[in-house]
Design a protein around this motif. Structure first.
Motif, PDB file in Angstrom:
ATOM      1  N   MET A  78       0.910  -1.368  -0.182  1.00 34.77           N
ATOM      2  CA  MET A  78       0.412  -0.369  -0.076  1.00 34.77           C
ATOM      3  C   MET A  78       0.849   1.475  -0.075  1.00 34.77           C
ATOM      4  N   VAL A  79       1.027   2.200  -1.103  1.00 35.43           N
ATOM      5  CA  VAL A  79       1.729   2.996  -1.110  1.00 35.43           C
ATOM      6  C   VAL A  79       0.983   3.961   0.083  1.00 35.43           C
ATOM      7  N   TRP A  80       1.215   5.150   1.175  1.00 33.82           N
ATOM      8  CA  TRP A  80       0.916   5.371   1.946  1.00 33.82           C
ATOM      9  C   TRP A  80       2.122   6.787   1.698  1.00 33.82           C
ATOM     10  N   PRO A  81       0.913   8.365   0.952  1.00 31.92           N
ATOM     11  CA  PRO A  81       1.494   8.705   0.998  1.00 31.92           C
ATOM     12  C   PRO A  81       1.584  10.012   2.170  1.00 31.92           C
ATOM     13  N   CYS A  82       3.124  10.390   2.730  1.00 30.43           N
ATOM     14  CA  CYS A  82       3.414  11.403   3.749  1.00 30.43           C
ATOM     15  C   CYS A  82       3.286  12.295   3.653  1.00 30.43           C
ATOM     16  N   ASN A  83       2.606  13.124   4.511  1.00 33.89           N
ATOM     17  CA  ASN A  83       3.345  15.034   4.239  1.00 33.89           C
ATOM     18  C   ASN A  83       2.864  15.455   5.887  1.00 33.89           C
ATOM     19  N   VAL A  84       3.655  15.650   6.001  1.00 33.02           N
ATOM     20  CA  VAL A  84       4.049  16.031   7.374  1.00 33.02           C
ATOM     21  C   VAL A  84       4.539  18.033   7.209  1.00 33.02           C
ATOM     22  N   GLN A  85       3.854  18.179   8.315  1.00 32.55           N
ATOM     23  CA  GLN A  85       4.397  19.596   8.481  1.00 32.55           C
ATOM     24  C   GLN A  85       4.174  20.005  10.136  1.00 32.55           C
ATOM     25  N   ASN A  86       4.953  20.650  10.917  1.00 31.56           N
ATOM     26  CA  ASN A  86       4.954  20.854  12.111  1.00 31.56           C
ATOM     27  C   ASN A  86       6.251  22.019  11.918  1.00 31.56           C
ATOM     28  N   ARG A  87       5.161  22.305  13.235  1.00 25.35           N
ATOM     29  CA  ARG A  87       5.924  24.003  13.569  1.00 25.35           C
ATOM     30  C   ARG A  87       6.474  23.770  14.778  1.00 25.35           C
ATOM     31  N   LEU A  88       7.965  23.705  14.592  1.00 27.49           N
ATOM     32  CA  LEU A  88       8.924  24.000  16.037  1.00 27.49           C
ATOM     33  C   LEU A  88       9.822  24.727  16.936  1.00 27.49           C
ATOM     34  N   LEU A  89       8.973  25.173  18.280  1.00 30.90           N
ATOM     35  CA  LEU A  89       9.846  25.553  18.972  1.00 30.90           C
ATOM     36  C   LEU A  89      11.159  25.507  19.643  1.00 30.90           C
ATOM     37  N   LEU A  90      12.396  26.292  18.812  1.00 37.77           N
ATOM     38  CA  LEU A  90      13.713  25.771  19.427  1.00 37.77           C
ATOM     39  C   LEU A  90      13.750  26.404  20.910  1.00 37.77           C
ATOM     40  N   LEU A  91      14.258  25.509  21.945  1.00 37.19           N
ATOM     41  CA  LEU A  91      14.410  25.399  22.968  1.00 37.19           C
ATOM     42  C   LEU A  91      16.096  24.718  24.230  1.00 37.19           C
ATOM     43  N   ARG A  92      16.789  25.359  24.421  1.00 36.18           N
ATOM     44  CA  ARG A  92      17.770  25.443  24.678  1.00 36.18           C
ATOM     45  C   ARG A  92      18.343  24.688  25.639  1.00 36.18           C
ATOM     46  N   SER A  93      18.910  23.348  25.719  1.00 34.76           N
ATOM     47  CA  SER A  93      18.708  22.006  26.613  1.00 34.76           C
ATOM     48  C   SER A  93      18.992  22.792  27.921  1.00 34.76           C
ATOM     49  N   GLY A  94      17.976  21.836  28.800  1.00 38.59           N
ATOM     50  CA  GLY A  94      17.550  22.528  30.440  1.00 38.59           C
ATOM     51  C   GLY A  94      16.168  23.577  30.445  1.00 38.59           C
ATOM     52  N   GLU A  95      15.969  24.539  28.956  1.00 39.57           N
ATOM     53  CA  GLU A  95      15.158  25.937  29.134  1.00 39.57           C
ATOM     54  C   GLU A  95      13.807  24.811  28.817  1.00 39.57           C
ATOM     55  N   GLU A  96      13.088  25.443  30.340  1.00 43.08           N
ATOM     56  CA  GLU A  96      12.130  25.579  30.322  1.00 43.08           C
ATOM     57  C   GLU A  96      10.726  25.775  29.080  1.00 43.08           C
ATOM     58  N   LEU A  97       9.922  25.090  28.989  1.00 47.51           N
ATOM     59  CA  LEU A  97       9.006  26.060  27.801  1.00 47.51           C
ATOM     60  C   LEU A  97       8.142  26.682  28.718  1.00 47.51           C
ATOM     61  N   PRO A  98       8.043  28.003  27.934  1.00 45.80           N
ATOM     62  CA  PRO A  98       7.107  29.751  28.548  1.00 45.80           C
ATOM     63  C   PRO A  98       5.394  28.905  28.393  1.00 45.80           C
ATOM     64  N   GLU A  99       5.161  29.303  29.700  1.00 47.79           N
ATOM     65  CA  GLU A  99       4.256  29.120  30.242  1.00 47.79           C
ATOM     66  C   GLU A  99       3.118  29.649  28.491  1.00 47.79           C
ATOM     67  N   ASN A 100       3.158  30.451  28.519  1.00 45.28           N
ATOM     68  CA  ASN A 100       1.770  30.934  27.205  1.00 45.28           C
ATOM     69  C   ASN A 100       2.382  29.409  26.129  1.00 45.28           C
ATOM     70  N   GLU A 101       2.968  29.008  25.925  1.00 36.38           N
ATOM     71  CA  GLU A 101       2.999  27.914  24.834  1.00 36.38           C
ATOM     72  C   GLU A 101       2.476  26.630  25.703  1.00 36.38           C
ATOM     73  N   LEU A 102       2.134  26.720  26.407  1.00 34.85           N
ATOM     74  CA  LEU A 102       2.003  25.267  27.201  1.00 34.85           C
ATOM     75  C   LEU A 102       1.000  24.773  26.736  1.00 34.85           C
ATOM     76  N   GLU A 103      -0.638  25.685  26.077  1.00 35.26           N
ATOM     77  CA  GLU A 103      -1.882  25.627  25.376  1.00 35.26           C
ATOM     78  C   GLU A 103      -1.919  25.386  24.265  1.00 35.26           C
ATOM     79  N   ASN A 104      -0.541  25.930  23.607  1.00 35.59           N
ATOM     80  CA  ASN A 104      -0.773  25.659  22.394  1.00 35.59           C
ATOM     81  C   ASN A 104      -0.099  24.597  21.474  1.00 35.59           C
ATOM     82  N   ASP A 105      -1.339  23.784  20.917  1.00 31.82           N
ATOM     83  CA  ASP A 105      -2.009  23.061  19.615  1.00 31.82           C
ATOM     84  C   ASP A 105      -0.586  23.116  18.443  1.00 31.82           C
ATOM     85  N   ALA A 106      -1.057  23.954  18.428  1.00 32.83           N
ATOM     86  CA  ALA A 106      -0.119  24.980  16.834  1.00 32.83           C
ATOM     87  C   ALA A 106       1.824  24.475  16.769  1.00 32.83           C
TER      88      ALA A 106
END
Length: 164
Positions: A78-106
């Motif tokens: 079965m040929v499956w068309p892979c189409n992935v689109q993702n937006r990544l917020l880059l964090l430094r090693s050990g840096e915590e996710l900002p509070e305002n980004e916790l509920e952002n599903d995008a």
């Protein structure tokens, strides 16, 4: 193209608004190959870096390719068309996710080291996107060839019991 050319500084790419666009053979993605019926074709990926007004670093990722999976209903290719689109917020090693980004599903957060293996990241994203149970929209389960009426094992036991 060597594997080394896919190891880059993603934060620098985002700061500069840089772009990386490559096409690789499916067989070069070892962990993905294990999930495929046939390791044929290519996967094209693009990383587009961006820095927003607040100084946050982002990478928009697009991955495309046709992957050959095994249909779990008919067991055919079965040929499956892979189409992935993702937006990544880059964090430094050990840096915590900002509070305002916790509920952002995008946006997904990604903790990055100074150098990031793009092929490993592409492979991770494709593996996460694979269907759990791949199957054609319309197909039939396989039938046993040469067996019209299968005899129930209980019917055989009943016949043996009658002989005693």
């Amino acid at each position: 193209m060597s594997q080394e050319s896919f190891v880059i500084d993603l934060q620098a790419l985002a700061k500069d608004g840089g772009r990386v666009h490559r096409t690789v053979p499916v067989e070069s993605l070892g962990r993905l190959v294990e999930s495929l019926l046939e390791p044929v074709g290519t996967v094209t990926f693009e990383f587009q870096g961006e820095r927003d007004d607040e100084g946050k670093l982002y990478v928009d990722l697009q991955i495309q390719g046709d992957l050959v999976l095994q249909c779990q209903r008919c067991l055919e290719a079965m040929v499956w068309p892979c189409n992935v689109q993702n937006r990544l917020l880059l964090l430094r090693s050990g840096e915590e996710l900002p509070e305002n980004e916790l509920e952002n599903d995008a946006v997904d957060a990604l903790e990055v080291e100074p150098l990031t293996d793009l092929l490993a990241l592409v492979e991770d994203e494709v593996l996460l996107a694979l269907p759990l149970v791949p199957r054609h929209e319309n197909c039939e389960p396989p039938v046993k060839a040469g067996v019209d009426d299968e005899i129930s094992p209980f019917a055989v036991l009943r016949q043996l019991r009658g002989k005693v």
